[in-house]
Scaffold this motif. Structure first.
Motif, PDB file in Angstrom:
ATOM      1  N   ARG A 163       0.854  -1.191   0.000  1.00  0.00           N
ATOM      2  CA  ARG A 163       0.000   0.000   0.000  1.00  0.00           C
ATOM      3  C   ARG A 163       0.888   1.239   0.000  1.00  0.00           C
ATOM      4  NH1 ARG A 163      -5.788  -1.108   0.151  1.00  0.00           N
ATOM      5  NH2 ARG A 163      -5.964   1.089   0.724  1.00  0.00           N
ATOM      6  N   PHE A 164       0.479   2.220  -0.799  1.00  0.00           N
ATOM      7  CA  PHE A 164       1.230   3.465  -0.899  1.00  0.00           C
ATOM      8  C   PHE A 164       0.377   4.615  -0.370  1.00  0.00           C
ATOM      9  CE2 PHE A 164       2.812   0.824  -4.439  1.00  0.00           C
ATOM     10  CZ  PHE A 164       4.174   0.808  -4.145  1.00  0.00           C
ATOM     11  N   PRO A 165       1.003   5.705   0.066  1.00  0.00           N
ATOM     12  CA  PRO A 165       0.219   6.870   0.486  1.00  0.00           C
ATOM     13  C   PRO A 165      -0.704   7.329  -0.652  1.00  0.00           C
ATOM     14  CG  PRO A 165       2.525   7.140   1.106  1.00  0.00           C
ATOM     15  CD  PRO A 165       2.460   5.916   0.242  1.00  0.00           C
ATOM     16  N   GLY A 166      -1.949   7.593  -0.306  1.00  0.00           N
ATOM     17  CA  GLY A 166      -2.894   8.070  -1.308  1.00  0.00           C
ATOM     18  C   GLY A 166      -3.705   6.984  -1.983  1.00  0.00           C
ATOM     19  N   ASP A 167      -3.400   5.709  -1.738  1.00  0.00           N
ATOM     20  CA  ASP A 167      -4.196   4.631  -2.327  1.00  0.00           C
ATOM     21  C   ASP A 167      -5.605   4.642  -1.729  1.00  0.00           C
ATOM     22  OD1 ASP A 167      -2.059   3.822  -3.823  1.00  0.00           O
ATOM     23  OD2 ASP A 167      -1.620   2.017  -2.653  1.00  0.00           O
ATOM     24  N   GLN A 168      -6.605   4.651  -2.585  1.00  0.00           N
ATOM     25  CA  GLN A 168      -8.001   4.581  -2.160  1.00  0.00           C
ATOM     26  C   GLN A 168      -8.744   3.674  -3.131  1.00  0.00           C
ATOM     27  OE1 GLN A 168      -9.900   8.386  -1.374  1.00  0.00           O
ATOM     28  NE2 GLN A 168      -7.982   9.298  -0.667  1.00  0.00           N
ATOM     29  N   PHE A 169      -8.498   2.384  -3.026  1.00  0.00           N
ATOM     30  CA  PHE A 169      -9.041   1.444  -3.993  1.00  0.00           C
ATOM     31  C   PHE A 169     -10.544   1.259  -3.808  1.00  0.00           C
ATOM     32  CE2 PHE A 169      -4.624  -0.349  -3.232  1.00  0.00           C
ATOM     33  CZ  PHE A 169      -4.075   0.376  -4.280  1.00  0.00           C
ATOM     34  N   LEU A 170     -11.241   1.235  -4.933  1.00  0.00           N
ATOM     35  CA  LEU A 170     -12.663   0.933  -4.890  1.00  0.00           C
ATOM     36  C   LEU A 170     -12.854  -0.527  -4.489  1.00  0.00           C
ATOM     37  CD1 LEU A 170     -13.783   2.699  -8.198  1.00  0.00           C
ATOM     38  CD2 LEU A 170     -13.819   3.614  -5.872  1.00  0.00           C
ATOM     39  N   GLU A 171     -13.982  -0.828  -3.896  1.00  0.00           N
ATOM     40  CA  GLU A 171     -14.239  -2.186  -3.455  1.00  0.00           C
ATOM     41  C   GLU A 171     -14.168  -3.162  -4.640  1.00  0.00           C
ATOM     42  OE1 GLU A 171     -17.636  -4.798  -1.065  1.00  0.00           O
ATOM     43  OE2 GLU A 171     -17.950  -2.654  -1.466  1.00  0.00           O
ATOM     44  N   GLY A 172     -13.394  -4.226  -4.454  1.00  0.00           N
ATOM     45  CA  GLY A 172     -13.259  -5.227  -5.505  1.00  0.00           C
ATOM     46  C   GLY A 172     -12.270  -4.877  -6.590  1.00  0.00           C
ATOM     47  N   HIS A 173     -11.603  -3.719  -6.482  1.00  0.00           N
ATOM     48  CA  HIS A 173     -10.678  -3.280  -7.528  1.00  0.00           C
ATOM     49  C   HIS A 173      -9.223  -3.494  -7.132  1.00  0.00           C
ATOM     50  CE1 HIS A 173     -14.298  -1.611  -9.150  1.00  0.00           C
ATOM     51  NE2 HIS A 173     -13.675  -1.077 -10.177  1.00  0.00           N
ATOM     52  N   GLU A 174      -8.955  -4.560  -6.399  1.00  0.00           N
ATOM     53  CA  GLU A 174      -7.602  -4.944  -6.040  1.00  0.00           C
ATOM     54  C   GLU A 174      -7.337  -6.371  -6.513  1.00  0.00           C
ATOM     55  OE1 GLU A 174      -6.081  -3.828  -2.027  1.00  0.00           O
ATOM     56  OE2 GLU A 174      -8.160  -3.234  -1.656  1.00  0.00           O
ATOM     57  N   ASP A 175      -6.147  -6.573  -7.066  1.00  0.00           N
ATOM     58  CA  ASP A 175      -5.652  -7.906  -7.402  1.00  0.00           C
ATOM     59  C   ASP A 175      -6.610  -8.636  -8.357  1.00  0.00           C
ATOM     60  OD1 ASP A 175      -3.466  -7.367  -5.724  1.00  0.00           O
ATOM     61  OD2 ASP A 175      -4.650  -7.930  -3.977  1.00  0.00           O
ATOM     62  N   GLY A 176      -6.836  -9.926  -8.143  1.00  0.00           N
ATOM     63  CA  GLY A 176      -7.622 -10.744  -9.060  1.00  0.00           C
ATOM     64  C   GLY A 176      -6.792 -11.907  -9.567  1.00  0.00           C
ATOM     65  N   ASP A 177      -7.476 -12.952 -10.060  1.00  0.00           N
ATOM     66  CA  ASP A 177      -6.808 -14.176 -10.477  1.00  0.00           C
ATOM     67  C   ASP A 177      -6.271 -14.123 -11.904  1.00  0.00           C
ATOM     68  OD1 ASP A 177      -7.475 -15.307  -8.008  1.00  0.00           O
ATOM     69  OD2 ASP A 177      -9.366 -16.109  -8.763  1.00  0.00           O
ATOM     70  N   LEU A 178      -7.069 -13.589 -12.821  1.00  0.00           N
ATOM     71  CA  LEU A 178      -6.693 -13.545 -14.237  1.00  0.00           C
ATOM     72  C   LEU A 178      -6.938 -12.146 -14.782  1.00  0.00           C
ATOM     73  CD1 LEU A 178      -8.432 -16.848 -15.446  1.00  0.00           C
ATOM     74  CD2 LEU A 178      -5.983 -16.537 -15.014  1.00  0.00           C
ATOM     75  N   SER A 179      -6.062 -11.699 -15.660  1.00  0.00           N
ATOM     76  CA  SER A 179      -6.274 -10.424 -16.348  1.00  0.00           C
ATOM     77  C   SER A 179      -6.348 -10.667 -17.849  1.00  0.00           C
ATOM     78  CB  SER A 179      -5.150  -9.433 -16.032  1.00  0.00           C
ATOM     79  OG  SER A 179      -3.923  -9.832 -16.630  1.00  0.00           O
ATOM     80  N   VAL A 180      -7.152  -9.852 -18.515  1.00  0.00           N
ATOM     81  CA  VAL A 180      -7.264  -9.880 -19.970  1.00  0.00           C
ATOM     82  C   VAL A 180      -7.266  -8.439 -20.454  1.00  0.00           C
ATOM     83  CG1 VAL A 180      -8.640 -10.535 -21.965  1.00  0.00           C
ATOM     84  CG2 VAL A 180      -8.624 -12.013 -19.943  1.00  0.00           C
ATOM     85  N   GLN A 181      -6.328  -8.107 -21.309  1.00  0.00           N
ATOM     86  CA  GLN A 181      -6.342  -6.789 -21.936  1.00  0.00           C
ATOM     87  C   GLN A 181      -6.633  -6.954 -23.419  1.00  0.00           C
ATOM     88  OE1 GLN A 181      -2.818  -4.367 -21.584  1.00  0.00           O
ATOM     89  NE2 GLN A 181      -3.731  -2.653 -22.702  1.00  0.00           N
ATOM     90  N   ALA A 182      -7.756  -6.395 -23.852  1.00  0.00           N
ATOM     91  CA  ALA A 182      -8.125  -6.394 -25.266  1.00  0.00           C
ATOM     92  C   ALA A 182      -7.899  -4.997 -25.803  1.00  0.00           C
ATOM     93  CB  ALA A 182      -9.589  -6.804 -25.441  1.00  0.00           C
ATOM     94  N   SER A 183      -6.994  -4.861 -26.763  1.00  0.00           N
ATOM     95  CA  SER A 183      -6.697  -3.563 -27.361  1.00  0.00           C
ATOM     96  C   SER A 183      -6.966  -3.627 -28.854  1.00  0.00           C
ATOM     97  CB  SER A 183      -5.234  -3.174 -27.109  1.00  0.00           C
ATOM     98  OG  SER A 183      -4.970  -3.059 -25.722  1.00  0.00           O
ATOM     99  N   ALA A 184      -7.587  -2.580 -29.401  1.00  0.00           N
ATOM    100  CA  ALA A 184      -7.946  -2.552 -30.808  1.00  0.00           C
ATOM    101  C   ALA A 184      -8.092  -1.109 -31.255  1.00  0.00           C
ATOM    102  CB  ALA A 184      -9.242  -3.324 -31.052  1.00  0.00           C
ATOM    103  N   ASP A 185      -8.110  -0.912 -32.555  1.00  0.00           N
ATOM    104  CA  ASP A 185      -8.325   0.429 -33.094  1.00  0.00           C
ATOM    105  C   ASP A 185      -9.802   0.783 -33.165  1.00  0.00           C
ATOM    106  OD1 ASP A 185      -5.658   1.148 -33.357  1.00  0.00           O
ATOM    107  OD2 ASP A 185      -5.466   0.191 -35.314  1.00  0.00           O
ATOM    108  N   ASP A 186     -10.673  -0.134 -32.782  1.00  0.00           N
ATOM    109  CA  ASP A 186     -12.107   0.112 -32.703  1.00  0.00           C
ATOM    110  C   ASP A 186     -12.560  -0.273 -31.300  1.00  0.00           C
ATOM    111  OD1 ASP A 186     -15.018  -0.530 -32.788  1.00  0.00           O
ATOM    112  OD2 ASP A 186     -14.806   0.026 -34.902  1.00  0.00           O
ATOM    113  N   PRO A 187     -13.218   0.635 -30.553  1.00  0.00           N
ATOM    114  CA  PRO A 187     -13.591   0.312 -29.169  1.00  0.00           C
ATOM    115  C   PRO A 187     -14.599  -0.828 -29.076  1.00  0.00           C
ATOM    116  CG  PRO A 187     -14.615   2.377 -29.871  1.00  0.00           C
ATOM    117  CD  PRO A 187     -13.632   2.000 -30.938  1.00  0.00           C
ATOM    118  N   GLN A 188     -15.440  -0.978 -30.096  1.00  0.00           N
ATOM    119  CA  GLN A 188     -16.434  -2.035 -30.052  1.00  0.00           C
ATOM    120  C   GLN A 188     -15.796  -3.411 -30.223  1.00  0.00           C
ATOM    121  OE1 GLN A 188     -20.297  -0.892 -31.003  1.00  0.00           O
ATOM    122  NE2 GLN A 188     -20.726  -2.635 -32.329  1.00  0.00           N
ATOM    123  N   VAL A 189     -14.732  -3.469 -31.016  1.00  0.00           N
ATOM    124  CA  VAL A 189     -14.001  -4.719 -31.190  1.00  0.00           C
ATOM    125  C   VAL A 189     -13.332  -5.127 -29.880  1.00  0.00           C
ATOM    126  CG1 VAL A 189     -12.022  -5.795 -32.358  1.00  0.00           C
ATOM    127  CG2 VAL A 189     -13.657  -4.427 -33.672  1.00  0.00           C
TER     128      VAL A 189
END
Length: 426
Positions: A163-189
């Motif tokens: 934890r760092f000074p100023g951290d104010q994480f929203l509930e459920g917005h810490e860590d997690g088991d799997l991450s997926v980043q989908a990046s595209a030139d179209d937001p709908q894709v």
């Protein structure tokens, strides 16, 4: 099970050698010796005429190619307790990801009953879609329990961030088991891809949190501006030896992760409503650069070298001691380097009724930065760097970190029949 073709030590360094010609590509317009880049182009699109990025290869997509205009970053909790079910999930996701990156539908959206193909991306093409998968610390061990027999395979570098000074994480917005980043030139894709994978997760994976991001349209070689109005350059490693030294996990990591990376993600709200009230001269002191030109306070042009030793006529530092670029500069960070792939975000605004004179409504934007940084070991890069910045960086008075995570990013998938993270389960 077939053996990964770059599983051995020789295969790992062969991977680095094969990447060398690609990693030498520089962003158009960058000046030699500057040490900063706009964070845009590292590699040319693999198939620019079709707008397609290769899904299979030694590295996962979305790490080295030029960043796409839009991203959808999602974190999942694994809800199954069965190792075989987890492997089956990763197989389903890998097979679907290969089709999505080709711009192909997963199934007919006109068939009877529910379908994994929702249809909103039909006809949009691949749009340079990349899908980058990561494994969080809690996939290996959670609350002292070895969930899937993987605890012994967790790299020491994959530990929850302090934890760092100023951290104010929203509930459920810490860590997690799997991450997926989908990046595209179209937001709908991009969103379609995450939506499809979430549906394929079925009862084995549940969405934990999600964040969309975007980049402004810029000309080749032009540094984009962030939401604060400043040109946002990063000290990205570029040469093959820099990528190998600072971004890719080497022989210090477990075999399944060698040639991969570690991702740190932070959702950072910027108090733009307060930033906009600051005189430009104050903003420039906070950042350490001129707002219009992007030049460091010691220089005249954007790509002039940052001189941390420069003094004014009174003997005071030209670039303030608490300026953002001073604290983030490699010279001040003992050479610490990360490969940044960050995006801006905005999710509307909140109108706040003030309870004191002048009895008017206040405004609070939900906007800022989706910080994404790939590195060899956060314990030697992000954590020591940000520990100092969180305490004395002048920019910290305008920022709040509302989400966090660290994820091991396995190497890429060699070809059809393999799945993401396969070597972890051997």
């Amino acid at each position: 099970m077939s053996r990964c073709p770059f599983a051995s030590r020789r295969g790992f360094f062969g991977l680095i050698s094969s990447l060398a010609p690609l990693l030498l590509v520089r962003q158009a317009g960058a000046k030699a010796g500057d040490g900063e880049s706009s964070g845009t182009a590292l590699l040319p699109p693999s198939d620019p005429l079709r707008g397609r990025e290769d899904f299979y290869g030694p590295l996962q997509g979305g790490i080295l190619p030029p960043p796409q205009r839009h991203t959808c970053f999602a974190v999942f909790d694994v809800t199954t307790h069965d190792r075989a079910a987890l492997i089956a999930l990763l197989r389903r996701w890998t097979e679907a990801a290969a089709r999505l990156c080709e711009g192909a539908p997963l199934a007919s959206p006109a068939g009877p009953g529910p379908s994994v193909e929702s249809g909103e991306a039909l006809g949009l093409g691949p749009a340079r879609l990349t899908l980058t998968f990561g494994f969080g610390p809690t996939l290996f061990e959670k609350e002292g329990r070895d969930r899937f027999g993987l605890a012994a395979q967790r790299p020491a570098s994959l530990a929850p961030l302090p934890r760092f000074p100023g951290d104010q994480f929203l509930e459920g917005h810490e860590d997690g088991d799997l991450s997926v980043q989908a990046s595209a030139d179209d937001p709908q894709v991009a969103f379609h891809a995450v939506r499809a994978l979430a549906r394929l997760g079925g009862k084995d994976a549940a969405l934990r949190w999600l964040q969309n991001g975007f980049l402004p349209a810029t000309q080749p070689g032009e540094t984009p501006r962030n939401l604060m109005g400043f040109k946002d350059g990063t000290n990205n490693p570029r040469a093959p030896e820099e990528i190998r030294a600072h971004v890719l996990v080497g022989e210090e990591g477990p075999a399944w992760l060698q040639g991969g990376s570690i991702l740190v993600v932070r959702r950072i709200r910027i108090a733009l409503e307060h930033w906009d009230q600051m005189p430009v001269a104050v903003q420039e002191q906070v950042i350490g650069r001129r707002k219009l030109s992007g030049a460091p306070l010691n220089g005249a042009a954007e790509f002039d070298p940052v001189d941390l030793a420069a003094r004014d006529a009174n003997g005071d530092p030209v670039i303030p001691e608490d300026a953002h670029i001073r604290l983030a500069a490699p010279a001040a960070a003992r050479g610490l380097r990360m490969l940044r792939r960050s995006y801006a975000y905005h999710d509307g605004a909140n109108v706040i009724a003030e309870r004191w004179p002048p009895w008017r409504q206040g405004l609070e934007y939900d906007a800022g930065l989706l910080f994404l940084a790939y590195q060899r070991d956060p314990r030697r890069a992000f954590t020591p760097l940000f520990a100092k910045m969180a305490r004395i960086d002048a920019l910290s008075q305008f920022t709040t970190h509302t989400a966090t995570g660290v994820f091991a990013i396995p190497p890429g998938i060699p070809g059809p029949g393999h799945f993401i993270g396969e070597r972890l389960f051997v």
